[in-house]
Write a protein that holds these residues in place. Structure first.
Motif, mmCIF file in Angstrom:
data_model
loop_
_atom_site.group_PDB
_atom_site.id
_atom_site.type_symbol
_atom_site.label_atom_id
_atom_site.label_comp_id
_atom_site.label_asym_id
_atom_site.label_seq_id
_atom_site.Cartn_x
_atom_site.Cartn_y
_atom_site.Cartn_z
ATOM 1 N N LYS A 49 0.838 -1.199 0.000
ATOM 2 C CA LYS A 49 0.000 0.000 0.000
ATOM 3 C C LYS A 49 0.875 1.252 0.000
ATOM 4 N N ILE A 50 0.521 2.218 -0.860
ATOM 5 C CA ILE A 50 1.220 3.512 -0.863
ATOM 6 C C ILE A 50 0.239 4.584 -0.435
ATOM 7 N N ASP A 51 0.624 5.339 0.559
ATOM 8 C CA ASP A 51 -0.141 6.524 0.937
ATOM 9 C C ASP A 51 0.603 7.715 0.347
ATOM 10 N N ARG A 52 0.046 8.259 -0.728
ATOM 11 C CA ARG A 52 0.776 9.300 -1.465
ATOM 12 C C ARG A 52 0.829 10.627 -0.725
ATOM 13 N N LEU A 53 -0.130 10.861 0.144
ATOM 14 C CA LEU A 53 -0.120 12.135 0.869
ATOM 15 C C LEU A 53 1.042 12.183 1.849
ATOM 16 N N SER A 54 1.246 11.078 2.538
ATOM 17 C CA SER A 54 2.349 11.056 3.514
ATOM 18 C C SER A 54 3.614 10.418 2.922
ATOM 19 N N ARG A 55 3.518 9.937 1.692
ATOM 20 C CA ARG A 55 4.613 9.204 1.029
ATOM 21 C C ARG A 55 5.071 8.009 1.856
ATOM 22 N N ARG A 56 4.099 7.341 2.485
ATOM 23 C CA ARG A 56 4.459 6.151 3.265
ATOM 24 C C ARG A 56 4.062 4.896 2.508
ATOM 25 N N VAL A 57 4.897 3.858 2.676
ATOM 26 C CA VAL A 57 4.656 2.592 1.997
ATOM 27 C C VAL A 57 4.527 1.482 3.040
ATOM 28 N N TYR A 58 3.546 0.611 2.831
ATOM 29 C CA TYR A 58 3.338 -0.498 3.758
ATOM 30 C C TYR A 58 3.280 -1.813 3.010
ATOM 31 N N GLY A 101 1.644 -5.253 4.057
ATOM 32 C CA GLY A 101 0.833 -5.751 5.168
ATOM 33 C C GLY A 101 0.759 -4.666 6.220
ATOM 34 N N ASP A 102 1.110 -5.014 7.444
ATOM 35 C CA ASP A 102 1.070 -4.023 8.520
ATOM 36 C C ASP A 102 2.413 -3.328 8.722
ATOM 37 N N ASN A 103 3.405 -3.757 7.971
ATOM 38 C CA ASN A 103 4.747 -3.200 8.189
ATOM 39 C C ASN A 103 5.011 -1.986 7.318
ATOM 40 N N GLN A 104 5.458 -0.913 7.963
ATOM 41 C CA GLN A 104 5.854 0.251 7.173
ATOM 42 C C GLN A 104 7.240 0.011 6.585
ATOM 43 N N ILE A 105 7.403 0.432 5.349
ATOM 44 C CA ILE A 105 8.666 0.201 4.641
ATOM 45 C C ILE A 105 9.339 1.525 4.348
ATOM 46 N N LYS A 106 10.626 1.578 4.634
ATOM 47 C CA LYS A 106 11.376 2.805 4.344
ATOM 48 C C LYS A 106 12.010 2.696 2.958
ATOM 49 N N LEU A 107 11.721 3.677 2.119
ATOM 50 C CA LEU A 107 12.293 3.680 0.773
ATOM 51 C C LEU A 107 13.027 4.980 0.520
ATOM 52 N N GLY A 108 14.111 4.904 -0.253
ATOM 53 C CA GLY A 108 14.782 6.120 -0.714
ATOM 54 C C GLY A 108 13.895 6.796 -1.748
ATOM 55 N N PRO A 109 14.180 8.070 -2.087
ATOM 56 C CA PRO A 109 13.314 8.792 -3.022
ATOM 57 C C PRO A 109 13.194 8.123 -4.398
ATOM 58 N N THR A 110 14.295 7.578 -4.917
ATOM 59 C CA THR A 110 14.218 6.945 -6.242
ATOM 60 C C THR A 110 13.402 5.659 -6.189
ATOM 61 N N GLU A 111 13.580 4.871 -5.113
ATOM 62 C CA GLU A 111 12.822 3.627 -4.988
ATOM 63 C C GLU A 111 11.333 3.944 -4.828
ATOM 64 N N TYR A 112 11.056 5.016 -4.074
ATOM 65 C CA TYR A 112 9.654 5.423 -3.908
ATOM 66 C C TYR A 112 9.058 5.809 -5.269
ATOM 67 N N ASN A 113 9.788 6.608 -6.040
ATOM 68 C CA ASN A 113 9.289 7.039 -7.352
ATOM 69 C C ASN A 113 9.091 5.856 -8.299
ATOM 70 N N LEU A 114 10.020 4.905 -8.225
ATOM 71 C CA LEU A 114 9.896 3.706 -9.059
ATOM 72 C C LEU A 114 8.621 2.943 -8.721
ATOM 73 N N HIS A 129 18.648 0.267 -8.559
ATOM 74 C CA HIS A 129 17.517 0.739 -7.753
ATOM 75 C C HIS A 129 16.396 -0.300 -7.662
ATOM 76 N N ILE A 130 16.260 -1.107 -8.709
ATOM 77 C CA ILE A 130 15.276 -2.196 -8.648
ATOM 78 C C ILE A 130 15.684 -3.171 -7.540
ATOM 79 N N ARG A 131 16.987 -3.446 -7.475
ATOM 80 C CA ARG A 131 17.502 -4.358 -6.453
ATOM 81 C C ARG A 131 17.185 -3.827 -5.055
ATOM 82 N N ARG A 132 17.415 -2.534 -4.865
ATOM 83 C CA ARG A 132 17.131 -1.913 -3.562
ATOM 84 C C ARG A 132 15.641 -1.960 -3.233
#
Ligand code: CA
Length: 228
Positions: free
Chosen positions: A138-147, A149-162, A198-201
């Motif tokens: 799940k991506i919450d675009r307003l907060s730029r958070r990625v989950y 399941g229930d786990n929040q995932i930390k992504l760098g800006p390029t990985e997030y954009n990808l 970046h795909i690997r990351r």
């Protein structure tokens, strides 16, 4: 709004005005001034929507629309046809070629922007919704958070954009060049193998232990957000 709109129109005053107004809404704009190049741009950039003028210097707008709608890879891209006022019959033929909507010239830019928005929303809700989901991701675009399941995932800006780009069209395979164009924009000094890095990351970040791999590598073609 992260959608890319291709404008195929030979009248510069119109394309410039549209570009200005659509960019203000957050769209990325590509302009093409004739039919042949328009088709090239569709294939190369896979835009989220095409605004297509009826009267072009080489091919007609109908021919361009027809080519887009005949190709399985492209046919889901919504097309808005621009027609001149008197072309009532053209309007009907426009629908026969599969144009998704038409706007009669002269038009109000405000109205066209609204039509673009409505068509994108209908064709691809994943483009503009604040929260988008693919499987248990799940991506919450307003907060730029990625989950996942229930786990929040930390992504760098390029990985997030990808990821945010992939999720617009799950299962669609993108080549490294297409990903470079779409995610890195005009960064001409970036090599295609950077995409692999970046795909690997991204893969490492979202594929939590015990979860299925959500990035599909397609040999000699590219990558997709998909299950293997
Ligand atoms: Ca024209």
């Amino acid at each position: 709004m992260s959608a890319t709109v291709l404008i195929v129109e030979d009248e510069k005053s119109i394309s410039t005005l549209l570009k200005y107004n659509l960019e203000k809404e957050g769209y990325t704009i590509i302009i093409s001034q004739n039919g042949e190049d328009g088709i090239e741009q569709v294939k190369k950039n896979l835009p989220d929507l095409v605004i297509l003028d009826w009267m072009l210097p080489d091919l007609s707008g109908i021919a361009v629309c027809d080519l887009i709608k005949r190709e399985p890879r492209l046919k889901s891209i919504p097309v808005i046809m621009l027609t001149a006022k008197s072309e009532e019959t053209d309007k009907i033929r426009g629908f026969e070629t599969g144009a998704d909507d038409y706007v009669t010239k002269p038009f109000s830019t405000k109205e066209l922007v609204l039509r673009v928005q409505a068509l994108l929303k209908r064709a691809k809700p994943s483009l503009i919704e604040d929260i988008v989901v693919f499987k248990d991701l799940k991506i919450d675009r307003l907060s730029r958070r990625v989950y996942r399941g229930d786990n929040q995932i930390k992504l760098g800006p390029t990985e997030y954009n990808l990821l945010n780009f992939f999720i617009k069209n799950p299962s669609r395979v993108y080549s490294r060049e297409q990903l470079l164009n779409q995610v890195w924009g005009n960064a001409i000094y970036v090599e295609t193998r950077t995409v692999d890095v970046h795909i690997r990351r991204l893969r490492k970040a979202i594929n939590l232990e015990g979860k299925v791999d959500l990035i599909r590598t397609v040999r000699s073609a590219g990558y997709a957000l998909d299950v293997q």
